[in-house]
Write an enzyme that holds these catalytic residues in place. Structure first.
Site, PDB file in Angstrom:
ATOM      1  CG  ASN A  12      -1.485   1.266   1.528  1.00  0.00           C
ATOM      2  OD1 ASN A  12      -1.421   2.170   0.452  1.00  0.00           O
ATOM      3  ND2 ASN A  12      -1.738   1.687   2.346  1.00  0.00           N
ATOM      4  CE  LYS A  14      -0.862   3.634   4.816  1.00  0.00           C
ATOM      5  NZ  LYS A  14      -0.338   3.584   6.466  1.00  0.00           N
ATOM      6  CG  HIS A  99      -6.103   2.027   4.974  1.00  0.00           C
ATOM      7  ND1 HIS A  99      -5.057   2.935   6.215  1.00  0.00           N
ATOM      8  CD2 HIS A  99      -4.848   1.158   5.223  1.00  0.00           C
ATOM      9  CE1 HIS A  99      -4.632   2.670   6.206  1.00  0.00           C
ATOM     10  NE2 HIS A  99      -3.914   1.747   5.655  1.00  0.00           N
ATOM     11  CD  GLU A 101      -3.028   5.868   6.186  1.00  0.00           C
ATOM     12  OE1 GLU A 101      -3.035   6.354   5.721  1.00  0.00           O
ATOM     13  OE2 GLU A 101      -1.920   5.130   7.661  1.00  0.00           O
ATOM     14  CD  GLU A 171      -3.787  -2.208   7.025  1.00  0.00           C
ATOM     15  OE1 GLU A 171      -2.262  -2.555   6.562  1.00  0.00           O
ATOM     16  OE2 GLU A 171      -3.866  -1.220   6.628  1.00  0.00           O
ATOM     17  N   GLY A 177       2.279   2.558  11.031  1.00  0.00           N
ATOM     18  CA  GLY A 177       3.382   3.672  10.333  1.00  0.00           C
ATOM     19  C   GLY A 177       4.057   4.084  11.532  1.00  0.00           C
ATOM     20  CB  SER A 215       4.683  -1.851  12.084  1.00  0.00           C
ATOM     21  OG  SER A 215       4.303   0.154  12.262  1.00  0.00           O
TER      22      SER A 215
HETATM   23  P1  PGA Z   1       3.020   0.088   8.007  1.00  0.00           P
HETATM   24  O1  PGA Z   1       1.095   1.082   6.827  1.00  0.00           O
HETATM   25  O2  PGA Z   1       3.120  -0.335   7.112  1.00  0.00           O
HETATM   26  O3  PGA Z   1       3.527   1.801   7.237  1.00  0.00           O
HETATM   27  O4  PGA Z   1       2.187   0.763   8.987  1.00  0.00           O
HETATM   28  C1  PGA Z   1       0.358  -0.149   6.863  1.00  0.00           C
HETATM   29  C2  PGA Z   1      -0.755   0.124   6.185  1.00  0.00           C
HETATM   30  O5  PGA Z   1      -1.493   1.021   6.862  1.00  0.00           O
HETATM   31  O6  PGA Z   1      -1.466   0.030   5.080  1.00  0.00           O
END
Ligand code: PGA
Length: 259
Positions: A12, A14, A99, A101, A171, A177, A215
């Site tokens: 992903n 982003k 997601h 976000e 997630e 992140g 992560s």
């Molecule tokens: P990350 O994000 O691996 O940077 O923690 C995962 C995601 O949001 O899909």
């Protein structure tokens, strides 16, 4: 326990990337993916404007591509929106929906996420439906309630046949992140719970791929992917570095052999 042996690793990106750097990354991933064991499937979800680039550089490779969101509408006067059918035009096969976000910054409700999943399925694509609790919700002991409700909101709108075509990504919001992944035990516990919710929908639905995200790095990937109900990962930050992303894909191969 999952009967799945194959693993699925999806990047992903982003809102990251520019044409020149994407080209280097996509070519490296396409090449590296060719050396992975047949048990690993790989995908990357890129920003919409780069779908054409993904199509041109990944066609003929083992890597599939997709978008990170899609409109809840099929077409019409919805300025700024991108329809699932438009994503199809670029040969994509995956679309991330729900997601955290988007839930947090765009106030997407579980009901809206469910409609988006329907649009994705109607277009013949695979929705990667994301669920996950905040730290506050985990500490309050409501993880299962939260992720169960998020998943059910989608399942209730789908037939068994449609539901069997989705991918689910767990997630935890506190792990995204932050560098602080869930432990493999924490992740497995939630995955087992989600698996039972999927099984309640129908026998064919029980085996949909259940990805862990938050992560995931080369160092923790194999341990996570070895868990019986973890069928792969949704990778944010580490999907922007070919070497790290491919190392995670390799870990999936190792875990599938061990699994
Ligand atoms: P990350 O994000 O691996 O940077 O923690 C995962 C995601 O949001 O899909």
């Amino acid at each position: 326990m999952s009967k799945q042996r194959t693993k699925l690793v999806v990047g992903n990106w982003k809102m990251h990337g520019r044409l020149a750097e994407n080209a280097v990354l996509l070519q490296a991933v396409a090449q590296g993916a060719g050396e992975l064991s047949a048990d690993v499937r790989v995908g990357v979800c890129v920003p919409g404007p780069y779908l054409a680039q993904a199509q041109s550089l990944l066609s003929g490779s083992r890597v599939v591509w997709g978008a990170q969101d899609v409109s809840a509408f099929t077409q019409g006067a919805y300025t700024g929106e991108v329809a699932a059918s438009m994503v199809v035009d670029f040969g994509a096969s995956l679309v991330i929906v729900g997601h955290s976000e988007r839930r947090a910054y765009h106030r997407e409700s579980s009901e809206l996420v469910a409609v988006k999943a329907q649009r994705v399925l109607e277009a013949g694509l695979t929705p990667v439906v994301c669920v996950g609790e905040t730290l506050e919700e985990r500490e309050a002991g409501s993880t299962e309630q939260v992720v169960g409700d998020q998943l059910d909101a989608v399942l209730v709108k789908l037939s068994d046949v449609e539901a069997a075509r989705i991918v689910v990504a767990y997630e935890p919001v506190w792990a995204i992140g932050t560098g602080k992944s869930a432990t493999s035990e924490q992740a497995q516990a939630v995955h087992a719970f989600l698996r039972s919710r999927l099984a309640a929908k129908g026998a064919a639905v029980a085996d949909v791929p259940l990805l862990y995200g938050g992560s995931v790095k080369p160092e923790n990937a194999e341990e996570l992917f070895r868990q019986p109900d973890i069928d792969g990962g949704l990778i944010g930050g580490a999907s922007l570095k070919a070497q790290d992303f491919l190392a995670i894909c390799k870990a999936a191969g190792a875990a599938s052999v061990a699994g």
